[in-house]
Motif scaffolding. Structure first.
Motif, PDB file in Angstrom:
ATOM      1  N   HIS A   7       0.846  -1.186   0.000  1.00  0.00           N
ATOM      2  CA  HIS A   7       0.000   0.000   0.000  1.00  0.00           C
ATOM      3  C   HIS A   7       0.888   1.244   0.000  1.00  0.00           C
ATOM      4  N   THR A   9       0.888   5.800  -1.093  1.00  0.00           N
ATOM      5  CA  THR A   9       0.234   6.972  -1.657  1.00  0.00           C
ATOM      6  C   THR A   9       1.121   7.566  -2.736  1.00  0.00           C
ATOM      7  N   ARG A  13      -3.157  10.177  -3.720  1.00  0.00           N
ATOM      8  CA  ARG A  13      -4.151   9.099  -3.708  1.00  0.00           C
ATOM      9  C   ARG A  13      -3.520   7.814  -3.175  1.00  0.00           C
ATOM     10  N   LEU A  14      -4.355   6.997  -2.536  1.00  0.00           N
ATOM     11  CA  LEU A  14      -3.897   5.727  -1.982  1.00  0.00           C
ATOM     12  C   LEU A  14      -3.991   4.648  -3.051  1.00  0.00           C
ATOM     13  N   GLU A  15      -2.879   3.935  -3.290  1.00  0.00           N
ATOM     14  CA  GLU A  15      -2.825   2.884  -4.309  1.00  0.00           C
ATOM     15  C   GLU A  15      -2.305   1.602  -3.669  1.00  0.00           C
ATOM     16  N   ARG A  65      -2.962  -0.607   4.799  1.00  0.00           N
ATOM     17  CA  ARG A  65      -3.377   0.736   4.386  1.00  0.00           C
ATOM     18  C   ARG A  65      -2.956   1.771   5.425  1.00  0.00           C
ATOM     19  N   HIS A  68       0.972   2.726   5.143  1.00  0.00           N
ATOM     20  CA  HIS A  68       1.340   2.821   3.731  1.00  0.00           C
ATOM     21  C   HIS A  68       2.645   3.603   3.535  1.00  0.00           C
ATOM     22  N   ARG A  70       5.010   6.179   0.991  1.00  0.00           N
ATOM     23  CA  ARG A  70       4.752   7.367   0.176  1.00  0.00           C
ATOM     24  C   ARG A  70       5.678   7.349  -1.035  1.00  0.00           C
TER      25      ARG A  70
END
Length: 497
Positions: A7, A9, A13-15, A65, A68, A70
């Motif tokens: 996970h 960002t 946006r979170l991917e 999540r 996560h 970056r």
């Protein structure tokens, strides 16, 4: 099949990325590159929750999540990074000069074109170095170490001893840092670019070679002793155009790559592998920049000491064992008497084999045994080890042209220095070193045709896998320099050395 879910960002946006254990480093980077909508020349960095840099590789730890990573695009290609203001100023002054010259003579002279080319070349070099700094070569604290031990702007010129100590300090402070898997894999390949690395970094990479071949465990080598040995080897290479520490590193790196490519780890003992790698490392120790012909004609101390018999190679070998005689540098100290004798004897044979006066003798012997080669035959193994060191020593043309060609410039500089000295001292002038007779392409075509190709072809017969890695690049180099030579003849000019 086990998969990892990562996970992260990116662009607010979170991917998530999902990949299996069999994914390569390139595949994983492509996943993140696609998520960031980045091109092939963009440089990415991944940060953990603490703000630390994390290597983008198959070894990346899975997360949730809530924890996560970056992902950021930290630099793009040359157009996006921007050049230092000094380069911009140089280009402006050059353009202004060009316009003034055109006003006077009506066209751009060749020298202005050459200056434009040099500026472009320098910009590309800066881009490469900038790219390297973002590669995640070391853990995130590496930059702090480098900044701490780098000389400050405007600081007084360091003496040679002070420079050596600075390299030593950098090396020790970087030596415990983790080298990425990407760099480790490149290190096993002839395409490795030596020009991007500082001396302390090359020492770290040499340490990686010794540790990844498991010499420390198999031959009971202590890490601190290895580090002392590597530094002393570095310290005993001279600052001359070609036969310097960077050349030593290149030869050792090529040997390391050949060991992996030919799977010699399964065919030779750790002691034999150590002989080859350490011989490559020490093969030009304390090289003065003048070859054996000069030593003999000038009746130097080396020629007198070794009775005109391979004076340089005997000296390189003696220097290696002088370093090993120091208890704090003796990587062989925990071996049995028989092991030590075997390694010492093997290193002497391999280093003396790098005298090009013995080239045909050694190659012809290898040609005889190659069709019936037996790894269980002691003589066969000894000849192969000599051949491997010889191939590594003269392997520059097996590298990409952008890596190889600067080495030719360095070699010619050293050659011309010798022929200039020979002329001044009234000694016979070595023909292939005479700046008045030798051009850059002509210096290579015969060498590739009559030395490199026969040697590399013979080794490739024993190890067919080497054809694509070293033989094909050498064939391409011959085509390249042959074309340059033809172009020079057609224009009636002489290629600039």
């Amino acid at each position: 099949m086990t998969t990892k879910i990562i996970h992260f960002t990116v662009n607010g946006r979170l991917e998530q990325a999902e990949f299996g254990a069999e994914c390569s480093a390139a595949d994983v980077k492509d996943l993140f590159r696609a998520a960031a909508e980045a091109g092939p020349h963009h440089i990415l960095k991944l940060y953990n929750t603490n703000g630390g840099v994390v290597n983008i590789s198959p070894q990346l730890e899975a997360n949730t999540r809530d924890s996560h990573y970056r992902l950021e695009v930290v630099a793009s290609d040359l157009k996006g990074v921007g050049m230092p203001s000094e380069i911009d100023k140089m280009e402006c002054r050059l353009s202004h000069l060009e316009s003034k010259v055109i006003e006077g003579v009506g066209k751009t002279p060749d020298i202005i074109c050459d200056l434009h080319s040099q500026v472009e070349s320098f910009k590309k070099k800066l881009e490469s170095v900038a790219h390297l700094s973002w590669m995640g070569l070391f853990r995130e604290d590496a930059d702090q170490h480098l900044a701490k031990f780098s000389p400050k702007p405007g600081a007084p010129q360091l003496s040679m001893e002070e420079e050596h100590q600075l390299v030593h300090t950098k090396f020790l402070n970087m030596s415990s840092l983790q080298v990425t898997e990407e760099v480790r894999e490149l290190l096993k390949s002839p395409i490795f670019d030596n020009w991007q690395w500082e001396e302390a970094e090359m020492l770290v990479l040499l340490q990686v070679m010794f540790t990844d071949l498991e010499f420390l465990t198999a031959l009971h080598i202590e890490l601190a002793i290895l580090q002392n040995f590597l530094f002393e080897v570095y310290r005993h290479y001279n600052s001359i155009p070609f036969h310097n520490f960077r050349h030593c590193f290149c030869v050792t790196q090529m040997m390391y790559g050949l060991i992996w490519l030919t799977e010699l780890r399964s065919k030779l003992s750790s002691a034999d592998l150590l002989i080859m790698l350490t011989s490559a490392l020490c093969h030009d120790l304390d090289h003065p920049g003048y070859n054996n012909v000069y030593q003999i004609n000038a009746q130097t101390d080396l020629a007198l000491r070794y009775n005109d018999i391979s004076p340089l190679e005997n000296h390189h070998c003696a220097m290696a064992f002088r370093i090993l005689s120091k208890p704090e540098c003796n990587i062989l100290k925990n071996l049995t008497v028989d092991q030590y004798k075997h390694i010492r004897g093997g290193m002497i044979k391999c280093i003396l084999a790098t005298d090009m006066a013995r080239h045909n003798e050694i190659l012809n012997r290898f040609k005889v045994i190659q069709p019936v080669f037996d790894f269980g035959n002691k003589e066969h193994k000894e000849v192969l080890m000599k051949i491997m060191v010889k191939v590594s020593d003269i392997s520059n043309e097996a590298r990409p042209m952008a890596v190889a060609e600067p080495w030719l410039d360095c070699l010619l500089q050293e050659f011309f220095n010798q022929s200039d000295t020979e002329k001044l001292q009234g000694l016979p002038v070595t023909p292939f070193m005479d700046r008045d007779k030798v051009s850059k392409p002509s210096s290579q075509t015969n060498f590739i045709r009559f030395v490199l190709l026969p040697l590399f072809s013979e080794l490739t017969k024993l190890f067919p896998c080497l054809e694509q890695h070293i033989l094909e690049p050498v064939r391409h180099a011959l085509e390249y320099y042959s074309e340059l030579e033809r172009a020079s003849r057609d224009t009636g000019g002489v290629d600039e050395p």
